[in-house]
Design a protein around this motif. Structure first.
Motif, short mmCIF file in Angstrom:
data_model
loop_
_atom_site.label_atom_id
_atom_site.label_comp_id
_atom_site.label_asym_id
_atom_site.label_seq_id
_atom_site.Cartn_x
_atom_site.Cartn_y
_atom_site.Cartn_z
N GLN A 1 7.08 4.48 6.83
CA GLN A 1 6.34 3.55 7.69
C GLN A 1 5.15 2.96 6.92
OE1 GLN A 1 4.86 5.24 11.35
NE2 GLN A 1 4.72 3.23 12.30
N GLU A 2 4.51 3.77 6.08
CA GLU A 2 3.41 3.27 5.26
C GLU A 2 3.91 2.21 4.29
OE1 GLU A 2 -0.36 2.69 3.76
OE2 GLU A 2 0.17 3.88 5.54
N VAL A 3 5.11 2.40 3.74
CA VAL A 3 5.70 1.39 2.85
C VAL A 3 5.91 0.10 3.64
CG1 VAL A 3 7.73 0.77 1.48
CG2 VAL A 3 6.82 3.09 1.36
N PHE A 4 6.41 0.22 4.87
CA PHE A 4 6.65 -0.95 5.72
C PHE A 4 5.33 -1.69 5.99
CE2 PHE A 4 7.12 -2.88 9.99
CZ PHE A 4 8.09 -3.82 9.67
N LEU A 5 4.26 -0.94 6.28
CA LEU A 5 2.96 -1.56 6.54
C LEU A 5 2.46 -2.32 5.31
CD1 LEU A 5 1.17 1.23 8.59
CD2 LEU A 5 1.94 -1.00 9.42
N ARG A 6 2.65 -1.73 4.16
CA ARG A 6 2.21 -2.41 2.93
C ARG A 6 3.05 -3.66 2.68
NH1 ARG A 6 -0.10 2.11 -1.20
NH2 ARG A 6 -1.33 3.19 0.38
N ALA A 7 4.33 -3.59 3.01
CA ALA A 7 5.18 -4.77 2.87
C ALA A 7 4.71 -5.87 3.81
CB ALA A 7 6.64 -4.40 3.15
N MET A 8 4.32 -5.49 5.04
CA MET A 8 3.82 -6.48 5.99
C MET A 8 2.53 -7.12 5.49
SD MET A 8 4.71 -4.80 9.70
CE MET A 8 3.61 -5.91 10.51
N LEU A 9 1.66 -6.32 4.89
CA LEU A 9 0.42 -6.86 4.35
C LEU A 9 0.68 -7.78 3.17
CD1 LEU A 9 -1.86 -3.68 4.47
CD2 LEU A 9 -2.04 -5.71 5.91
N HIS A 10 1.76 -7.55 2.49
CA HIS A 10 2.14 -8.34 1.32
C HIS A 10 3.04 -9.51 1.72
CE1 HIS A 10 2.15 -8.45 -3.02
NE2 HIS A 10 3.43 -8.70 -3.04
N ASP A 11 3.27 -9.68 2.99
CA ASP A 11 4.23 -10.58 3.63
C ASP A 11 4.72 -11.74 2.78
OD1 ASP A 11 5.81 -11.74 5.62
OD2 ASP A 11 4.12 -12.90 6.40
N ARG A 12 3.93 -12.76 2.59
CA ARG A 12 4.39 -13.96 1.87
C ARG A 12 4.67 -13.66 0.39
NH1 ARG A 12 4.18 -17.91 5.51
NH2 ARG A 12 2.42 -18.04 6.93
N GLY A 13 3.94 -12.71 -0.16
CA GLY A 13 4.17 -12.33 -1.55
C GLY A 13 5.53 -11.70 -1.75
N LEU A 14 6.04 -11.05 -0.71
CA LEU A 14 7.35 -10.41 -0.81
C LEU A 14 8.45 -11.45 -0.99
CD1 LEU A 14 8.29 -7.48 -0.78
CD2 LEU A 14 8.80 -7.71 1.63
#
Length: 179
Positions: free
Chosen positions: A34-47
């Motif tokens: 879940q922490e990985v998912f949160l970091r991915a969300m924070l990185h949203d457009r960069g992903l």
């Protein structure tokens, strides 16, 4: 958010299996994912701009696992009574200052002046160079040679010995007047 959803749909289960294989507690594994998912969300457009989102997700997961291992490393408290302080807590190199006056007195006046001004009184090498009308490289060279000669005198006059690591281990203290 679209890139995060696509990456998560494609790799979320695989990521959970990866983390679960390295963490014994299933709840903790889900929390880490879940922490990985949160970091991915924070990185949203960069992903979206990342060529391989799967690699990025696994990289983040590995870093979180490493952080977890560091934080949970078992530590054993030590009692101060188990480790008494050494009798003589002075480091040999600090006690060696007793030999310094003798060694300095036996150096040439130019060496003694360079070491006294720069190493003892704290004059910068640039200021030393200006004071003597030297270029900075010439002043640095003069100071370096003086330090080497001081080391040689300390080794001779105070019988300094070094350990395997090249550190001062012991010496024979002598006053400036002894020969």
């Amino acid at each position: 958010m679209k890139c995060v959803n696509e990456a998560w749909t494609a790799h979320g289960r695989e990521l959970l299996r990866f983390v679960s294989g390295r963490v014994t507690n299933a709840d903790e594994a889900r929390d880490l994912v879940q922490e990985v998912f949160l970091r991915a969300m924070l990185h949203d457009r960069g992903l979206c701009s990342i060529g391989n989102p799967r690699a990025w997700l696994f990289h983040v997961a590995r870093n979180l696992l490493i952080d977890r291992y560091r934080l949970t490393k078992e530590q054993i408290p030590l009692d101060d009574a188990d480790y008494p302080a050494p009798e003589n807590s002075d480091q040999p190199v600090e006690a060696l200052s007793a030999c310094l006056p003798r060694a300095l007195a036996e150096l040439a006046p130019e060496d003694r002046e360079a070491l006294t001004l720069c190493d003892i009184e704290g004059l910068s090498q640039q200021a030393y160079a200006e004071r003597l009308g030297l270029t900075l490289p010439a002043a640095k060279s003069r100071i370096l040679r003086a330090r080497k000669r001081l080391k040689t005198r300390l080794v001779t006059a105070c019988q300094v010995r070094f350990d395997e690591a090249g550190q001062v281990c012991c010496f024979v203290p002598r006053s400036p007047l002894e020969k």
